[in-house]
Write a protein that holds these residues in place. Structure first.
Motif, short mmCIF file in Angstrom:
data_model
loop_
_atom_site.label_atom_id
_atom_site.label_comp_id
_atom_site.label_asym_id
_atom_site.label_seq_id
_atom_site.Cartn_x
_atom_site.Cartn_y
_atom_site.Cartn_z
N ASP A 94 0.88 -1.24 0.07
CA ASP A 94 -0.03 0.07 0.19
C ASP A 94 0.84 1.19 0.02
O ASP A 94 1.20 2.02 0.97
CB ASP A 94 -0.91 0.00 1.27
N ARG B 209 -2.16 -0.58 -9.12
CA ARG B 209 -1.97 -0.67 -7.56
C ARG B 209 -2.37 0.69 -7.01
O ARG B 209 -3.05 1.11 -6.22
CB ARG B 209 -0.89 -1.27 -6.95
N ARG C 120 -5.50 2.58 -4.89
CA ARG C 120 -5.25 3.17 -3.78
C ARG C 120 -6.04 4.58 -3.64
O ARG C 120 -6.69 5.05 -2.86
CB ARG C 120 -3.83 3.55 -3.42
#
Length: 539
Positions: free
Chosen positions: A364, A421, A425
């Motif tokens: 993350d 990714r 987010r």
């Protein structure tokens, strides 16, 4: 033959060239790329009508730097724009820390976390205003050691205050936030800004970097050049040409000519040479200079041994978007901020930093997001947004905490998976974001290096910001100054003190030292530096 040859037309190289031209030196700048600017360039890279800053984008250090202010670039076409808010850091619990040039607004935001934190932030900013001028001068305005600026700084604080500031300068940002604030908001602003470098919340010295960038944001904001980052470069080039300097693009330098320990000029990749009467100034990273441009026999073996320990900062992965509308943030406080940090809590930032330290791609990542049309309406058509996000990855990844088998070789699959990714987010905090994407361009670490050779695998700071590679340890243990063991050769890049950031410090310091060395007391200066280098690099 010129008085000086400058290798590299990045901001530091152009600053050095301008200061030498001000002294009526004949200056030639050699740039390997087809256009000047280094990491200060912009283009319509994603979609027509959308201006993307390809590398650096926000310039608080430029606005505060006495070097850059002294060049008067506004007289050469530079204009600044600012977003309504400087920075927003939202978290999943619905709270958001906001940094604004309006002190009342920032204090109100932080007081929502803890009532005492509004007054505490005001007190912190008061301390900044006390030391601002001598501190910025000491950091970026003069060669190390900054005797006069340091003296002014000590006078402003007094003996006791200076001692306490020295302690503060070594603190991890997590500890500093715990000492100064009762709530979480201020710590998020400070830690997020520290992470613009490669310093984790627990790293010594991270408090100083986080404080410096947040105080600059509170003071001068995070301005952007109207029309794109390339306009800052254009103003530097125009100023130089008005003063008779020359910029040669598509002219890569293959080596520095050295004779009897003195830099004589450069050899270009096409085999031609350019001679320098007085100085060669290198706006390239230290490893490139000492490993590739200067022959090993011209350098002390001890320096080359130290260089093997040179510590790069983390790599960077950047995604640029053309959006059909503004980012649809769930929290409206993010909508008018030029910069948004998506990193979660302080603990989340620590865990992400630990993954980087373990050479693992974060599951993350901490995203630094630029809403460029919000900051400068000229960047894209009305009602749209030109945006980007960057985050750090290890220089040589060996695992992926996200479980997607990203290898770090940065082939098409790696790039696509990691860009997705980042978008996921953002989508969590701005549902509908991906529906607004008109176009996407991704700059992997290798793509950043290919576009600008100074950015080793996307290392934006020219080497770690850690204390072990600052001041007299930058780029290797030495004088912390632009002089090199080759007489007349000066290092003027981010690898030199005072490091990364578009403040012009390394370029200005190299130019000023070159001018002083060519002056009346030049022989004395040269002898002193030679003697110091002999002691430092003795076998």
């Amino acid at each position: 033959m010129a008085d000086a040859i400058v290798i590299g037309a990045g901001v530091n190289g152009l600053v050095a060239a301008n200061l030498l031209a001000d002294a009526r030196w004949d200056v030639i700048v050699c740039e390997a790329a087809d256009e000047p600017g280094g990491a200060c360039r912009s283009a319509e890279a994603v979609a027509p009508g959308y201006v993307t800053d390809l590398f650096s984008a926000f310039y608080p250090l430029t606005a505060a730097s006495p070097v850059m202010r002294g060049l008067g670039l506004e007289e050469h076409g530079l204009r600044w724009s600012r977003a309504p808010s400087v920075l927003a850091h939202p978290t999943a619990d619905g709270r958001c820390a906001v940094l604004s040039t309006d002190l009342d607004r920032t204090a109100e935001s932080l007081a929502s976390y803890a009532a005492a934190d509004g007054p505490a932030w005001r007190a912190l900013f008061d301390r900044w205003r006390t030391v601002r001028e001598p501190l910025v001068e000491a950091l970026v305005g003069v060669p190390f050691p900054p005797v006069r600026a340091g003296t002014r700084f000590a006078r402003a604080l007094g003996a006791a205050g200076t001692l306490r500031f020295a302690r503060f300068a070594t603190l991890p940002v997590r500890r500093f936030a715990e000492e100064e604030f009762a709530g979480d908001g201020a710590g998020l602003l400070l830690a997020g800004n520290a992470l613009h470098t490669d310093l984790a919340p627990e790293a010594a010295g991270s408090a100083l970097f986080g404080w410096l960038l947040t105080m600059l944001g509170q003071d001068v904001g995070y301005p952007v050049p109207t029309g794109g980052a390339g306009q800052l470069t254009a103003a530097l080039v125009h100023r130089l040409r008005v003063r008779g300097g020359m910029v040669r693009t598509a002219s890569p330098v293959a080596g520095v000519l050295v004779r009897d320990g003195q830099a004589q000029g450069v050899r270009l990749a096409d085999g031609s040479t350019l001679r320098a009467r007085r100085a060669v100034i290198a706006d390239v990273n230290a490893v490139s200079l000492y490993r590739h441009l200067v022959a090993a026999e011209q350098l002390p073996a001890r320096l080359l041994d130290d260089l093997a320990r040179f510590h790069w900062d983390n790599s960077t992965f950047k995604v640029n978007w053309a959006l059909r509308g503004p980012i649809p943030w769930s929290d409206p406080r993010c909508a008018d901020a030029g910069t948004v940090h998506l990193g979660g809590t302080m603990d989340d930032l620590t865990l992400m930093s630990a993954q980087l330290a373990c050479r693992t791609i974060p599951h993350d990542p901490f995203l630094v997001i630029g809403q460029m049309t919000t900051a400068d309406p000229t960047r894209s058509p009305a009602g749209t947004e030109s945006a980007w996000a960057y985050f750090h990855v290890p220089q040589e990844p060996r695992a992926d905490a996200g479980g997607e088998q990203i290898t770090g070789r940065w082939g098409p699959e790696d790039v696509a998976r990691l860009a997705d990714r980042a978008e996921r987010r953002i989508e969590r905090m701005a549902p509908g974001f991906r529906d607004r994407v008109v176009g996407r361009d991704v700059q992997s670490p290798l793509a950043l290096q290919a576009a600008n050779a100074a950015l080793h695998r996307g290392a934006l700071n020219g080497g770690t910001a850690g204390l072990h590679q600052q001041l007299m340890f930058r780029p290797v243990p030495g004088l912390g100054r632009p002089e090199t063991p080759v007489r007349g050769l000066y290092l003027a890049s981010m690898s030199a003190h005072p490091g990364g950031g578009v403040h012009g410090g390394p370029g200005a310091m190299a130019a000023r030292v070159a001018l002083r060395t060519a002056g009346t007391f030049g022989p004395v200066r040269r002898a002193a530096v030679r003697a110091a280098h002999a002691r430092i690099y003795a076998p």
